[in-house]
Motif scaffolding. Structure first.
Motif, PDB file in Angstrom:
ATOM      1  N   MET A 254      -6.809  18.676   4.039  1.00 60.63           N
ATOM      2  CA  MET A 254      -6.708  18.184   5.206  1.00 60.63           C
ATOM      3  C   MET A 254      -6.820  16.496   5.328  1.00 60.63           C
ATOM      4  O   MET A 254      -7.629  16.051   4.601  1.00 60.63           O
ATOM      5  N   SER A 255      -5.806  16.073   6.152  1.00 64.86           N
ATOM      6  CA  SER A 255      -5.978  14.414   6.169  1.00 64.86           C
ATOM      7  C   SER A 255      -5.560  14.082   7.441  1.00 64.86           C
ATOM      8  O   SER A 255      -5.105  14.772   8.418  1.00 64.86           O
ATOM      9  N   SER A 256      -5.861  12.844   7.882  1.00 68.55           N
ATOM     10  CA  SER A 256      -5.854  12.193   9.065  1.00 68.55           C
ATOM     11  C   SER A 256      -5.625  10.654   8.983  1.00 68.55           C
ATOM     12  O   SER A 256      -6.423  10.179   8.117  1.00 68.55           O
ATOM     13  N   PRO A 257      -4.908  10.100   9.532  1.00 72.26           N
ATOM     14  CA  PRO A 257      -4.816   8.396   9.442  1.00 72.26           C
ATOM     15  C   PRO A 257      -6.186   7.853  10.056  1.00 72.26           C
ATOM     16  O   PRO A 257      -6.808   8.551  10.947  1.00 72.26           O
ATOM     17  N   ALA A 258      -6.571   6.797   9.345  1.00 72.26           N
ATOM     18  CA  ALA A 258      -7.930   6.002   9.523  1.00 72.26           C
ATOM     19  C   ALA A 258      -7.725   4.711   9.347  1.00 72.26           C
ATOM     20  O   ALA A 258      -6.773   4.182   8.714  1.00 72.26           O
ATOM     21  N   PRO A 259      -8.555   3.666  10.059  1.00 74.02           N
ATOM     22  CA  PRO A 259      -8.832   2.487   9.649  1.00 74.02           C
ATOM     23  C   PRO A 259      -8.598   2.075   8.289  1.00 74.02           C
ATOM     24  O   PRO A 259      -9.367   2.836   7.511  1.00 74.02           O
ATOM     25  N   MET A 260      -8.412   0.884   8.043  1.00 71.94           N
ATOM     26  CA  MET A 260      -8.348   0.815   6.352  1.00 71.94           C
ATOM     27  C   MET A 260      -9.891   0.642   6.150  1.00 71.94           C
ATOM     28  O   MET A 260     -10.037   1.223   4.761  1.00 71.94           O
ATOM     29  N   GLU A 261     -10.766   0.313   6.859  1.00 69.66           N
ATOM     30  CA  GLU A 261     -12.053   0.243   6.082  1.00 69.66           C
ATOM     31  C   GLU A 261     -12.611   1.651   6.203  1.00 69.66           C
ATOM     32  O   GLU A 261     -13.957   1.647   5.629  1.00 69.66           O
ATOM     33  N   SER A 262     -12.240   2.502   7.018  1.00 68.15           N
ATOM     34  CA  SER A 262     -12.884   4.014   7.078  1.00 68.15           C
ATOM     35  C   SER A 262     -12.479   4.931   6.329  1.00 68.15           C
ATOM     36  O   SER A 262     -13.023   6.098   6.131  1.00 68.15           O
ATOM     37  N   GLY A 263     -10.990   4.937   5.453  1.00 66.71           N
ATOM     38  CA  GLY A 263     -10.603   5.872   4.835  1.00 66.71           C
ATOM     39  C   GLY A 263     -10.844   6.184   3.435  1.00 66.71           C
ATOM     40  O   GLY A 263     -11.901   5.515   2.925  1.00 66.71           O
ATOM     41  N   VAL A 264     -10.311   6.937   2.622  1.00 68.95           N
ATOM     42  CA  VAL A 264     -10.618   7.370   1.326  1.00 68.95           C
ATOM     43  C   VAL A 264     -10.393   6.166   0.392  1.00 68.95           C
ATOM     44  O   VAL A 264     -10.924   6.181  -0.821  1.00 68.95           O
TER      45      VAL A 264
END
Length: 315
Positions: A254-264
């Motif tokens: 599963m995935s979801s948009p995130a701020p750049m500093e918080s994602g994978v």
């Protein structure tokens, strides 16, 4: 290695316009709007803290405006303090089985338009139009879309058409950036590098939008491993990030948009790696869902902090 053309504070970081659509509620499109109406949308971008914007063609097709209207658009942008470092085109693949020839002609017009307005890059991709099922989904990338055919002849056609656009761009000082996207010839790091290598033009680079890949609900290569392959070819860069959850016991992703500093995606390492290989292009920030413009504004500050550190330690 060539000197950096900008500082962390002046590096061109553009806002995309994916938070707005081309079609308007009154039956018109953005193509038909007045300069005052364009100023509303562009003023919103400037108020968010951006000094650059990409007039993404899902919002406005500058290449389909009369030259006087293009000049009018740019006058509005400049009056607001916005520059245009690049133009991105979406879902207009030059190998589309129906519209490919028309999209190739459009690509040439887009390169001419970029040169006219002082932009230095154009981003192209091989991804097709959204299907009705994708349009109904909360996140379109969770539904399978257009797949580039596994045919040597179509691959060769794609290479030749991008080479044609690349040569045109080189004549005008325009970089051609090829956007990473699932199920296309640019759908993995290995395939994208192979494709760019076959085109074999110094101004044809890869738009390392690996966010388009890590959001998929399927197995994907680790972002760092992708960037290690892509960094030597990095050009105009669409940057965004996603959370990604994987359950190895069931195979559920599963995935979801995130701020750049918080994602994978570790953008601190990705940017540092690209710079070490000679990256000297602009960035474009994108975010889907919610107040995407505000998330992009915060991402711009994060990216400038990364650039400040990376540029200081690489001199």
């Amino acid at each position: 290695m060539a000197a950096y053309p900008w500082t962390a504070e002046t590096w061109p970081i553009a806002s995309a316009m994916i938070h707005r659509r081309n079609a308007l509620g009154d039956g018109r499109t953005v193509q038909d709007q007045s300069a005052e109406e364009w100023a509303v949308a562009l003023g919103e971008v400037r108020a968010a803290g951006f000094h650059h914007v990409d007039p993404t063609d899902s919002w406005i097709r500058l290449a389909d405006l009369e030259p006087a209207r293009v000049d009018e658009f740019m006058a509005v942008a400049r009056s607001l303090g916005l520059g245009v470092p690049a133009i991105s085109t979406a879902r207009r693949s030059v190998i589309d089985p129906v519209e490919g020839d028309a999209y190739l002609a459009y690509g040439h017009r887009l390169i001419d338009t970029a040169a006219r307005i002082g932009a230095t890059a154009v981003s192209f991709g091989f991804f097709g139009p959204l299907s009705p099922e994708q349009q109904r989904a909360l996140w379109f990338w969770t539904v399978p879309g257009v797949v580039n055919p596994d045919e040597p002849a179509t691959w060769a056609k794609a290479v030749e058409r991008i080479r044609e656009l690349g040569r045109h761009g080189a004549e005008l000082g325009i970089e051609v950036a090829l956007e990473m996207y699932e199920d296309t010839y640019l759908g993995t790091a290995e395939s994208a590098v192979r494709f760019c290598t076959e085109v074999d033009l110094p101004n044809v680079k890869l738009n390392c939008d690996i966010g388009n890949l890590v959001r998929l609900h399927r197995p994907v290569e680790h972002p760092q491993a992708m960037m290690e392959k892509l960094a030597p070819f990095a050009g105009y860069w669409h940057a965004k990030n996603y959370l990604r959850l994987e359950d190895s016991s069931t195979g559920v992703v599963m995935s979801s948009p995130a701020p750049m500093e918080s994602g994978v995606i570790n953008y601190r390492e990705a940017v540092r790696l690209a710079l070490s290989h000679g990256f000297r292009s602009a960035f474009l920030l994108e975010h889907y869902g919610g107040d995407g413009l505000s998330v992009c504004a915060a991402n711009q500050q994060y990216l400038r902090r990364i650039l400040s550190t990376a540029l200081a330690t690489s001199r």
